[in-house]
Scaffold this motif. Sequence first.
Motif, PDB file in Angstrom:
ATOM      1  N   VAL A 107       0.857  -1.177   0.000  1.00 36.42           N
ATOM      2  CA  VAL A 107       0.000   0.000   0.000  1.00 36.42           C
ATOM      3  C   VAL A 107       0.896   1.231   0.000  1.00 36.42           C
ATOM      4  N   SER A 108       0.654   2.132  -0.952  1.00 34.08           N
ATOM      5  CA  SER A 108       1.443   3.348  -1.073  1.00 34.08           C
ATOM      6  C   SER A 108       0.545   4.570  -0.972  1.00 34.08           C
ATOM      7  N   TRP A 109       1.102   5.642  -0.434  1.00 34.08           N
ATOM      8  CA  TRP A 109       0.424   6.938  -0.393  1.00 34.08           C
ATOM      9  C   TRP A 109       1.234   7.917  -1.221  1.00 34.08           C
ATOM     10  N   ILE A 110       0.550   8.644  -2.113  1.00 33.77           N
ATOM     11  CA  ILE A 110       1.196   9.589  -3.024  1.00 33.77           C
ATOM     12  C   ILE A 110       0.494  10.937  -2.914  1.00 33.77           C
ATOM     13  N   ARG A 111       1.287  12.017  -2.906  1.00 30.46           N
ATOM     14  CA  ARG A 111       0.740  13.382  -2.929  1.00 30.46           C
ATOM     15  C   ARG A 111       0.742  13.833  -4.383  1.00 30.46           C
ATOM     16  N   TYR A 152       0.609  17.566  12.717  1.00 27.18           N
ATOM     17  CA  TYR A 152       0.731  19.026  12.625  1.00 27.18           C
ATOM     18  C   TYR A 152       0.451  19.518  11.205  1.00 27.18           C
ATOM     19  N   PRO A 153      -0.751  19.234  10.675  1.00 25.19           N
ATOM     20  CA  PRO A 153      -1.063  19.628   9.292  1.00 25.19           C
ATOM     21  C   PRO A 153      -1.013  21.148   9.122  1.00 25.19           C
ATOM     22  N   GLY A 193      -4.812  19.309  -0.505  1.00 22.53           N
ATOM     23  CA  GLY A 193      -4.678  18.852  -1.883  1.00 22.53           C
ATOM     24  C   GLY A 193      -5.107  17.408  -2.046  1.00 22.53           C
ATOM     25  N   VAL A 194      -4.803  16.861  -3.206  1.00 22.70           N
ATOM     26  CA  VAL A 194      -5.208  15.503  -3.563  1.00 22.70           C
ATOM     27  C   VAL A 194      -4.117  14.518  -3.152  1.00 22.70           C
ATOM     28  N   TYR A 195      -4.543  13.449  -2.500  1.00 24.08           N
ATOM     29  CA  TYR A 195      -3.668  12.346  -2.103  1.00 24.08           C
ATOM     30  C   TYR A 195      -4.269  11.065  -2.661  1.00 24.08           C
ATOM     31  N   MET A 221      -8.312  11.146  -2.766  1.00 28.45           N
ATOM     32  CA  MET A 221      -9.118  11.918  -1.825  1.00 28.45           C
ATOM     33  C   MET A 221      -8.541  13.309  -1.740  1.00 28.45           C
ATOM     34  N   PHE A 222      -9.363  14.261  -1.310  1.00 33.00           N
ATOM     35  CA  PHE A 222      -8.916  15.632  -1.158  1.00 33.00           C
ATOM     36  C   PHE A 222      -8.842  15.961   0.334  1.00 33.00           C
ATOM     37  N   LEU A 223      -7.693  16.437   0.758  1.00 34.76           N
ATOM     38  CA  LEU A 223      -7.496  16.881   2.129  1.00 34.76           C
ATOM     39  C   LEU A 223      -7.579  18.390   2.158  1.00 34.76           C
ATOM     40  N   SER A 224      -8.440  18.921   3.013  1.00 32.69           N
ATOM     41  CA  SER A 224      -8.575  20.357   3.166  1.00 32.69           C
ATOM     42  C   SER A 224      -8.203  20.728   4.592  1.00 32.69           C
TER      43      SER A 224
END
Length: 75
Positions: free
Chosen positions: A4-8, A45-46, A52-54, A68-71
């Motif tokens: 499983v990978s997470w990409i910005r 600590y966002p 943005g989109v991740y 997904m979009f993080l706001s």
Amino acid sequence: MENVSWIRHRDLHLLTVGRFTYTSDQRFISIHNPMTEDWTLQVRYPQRRDSGVYECQVGTTPPIGTTMFLSVVGE
């Protein structure tokens, strides 16, 4: 278990693969709940610039990805 990978998406930066962090920004952590198939990307600590989109990608054949979009609001 699949990888499983997470990409910005903003800079196409690979953040994590499995439980390993591949960014120099140690605020990003991939968490796996061993009792489930759930993976979570934690941002400590966002900051507003983190908005943005991740994308979460699962290394299956064919690959599966969910965006997904993080706001981040406030200070």
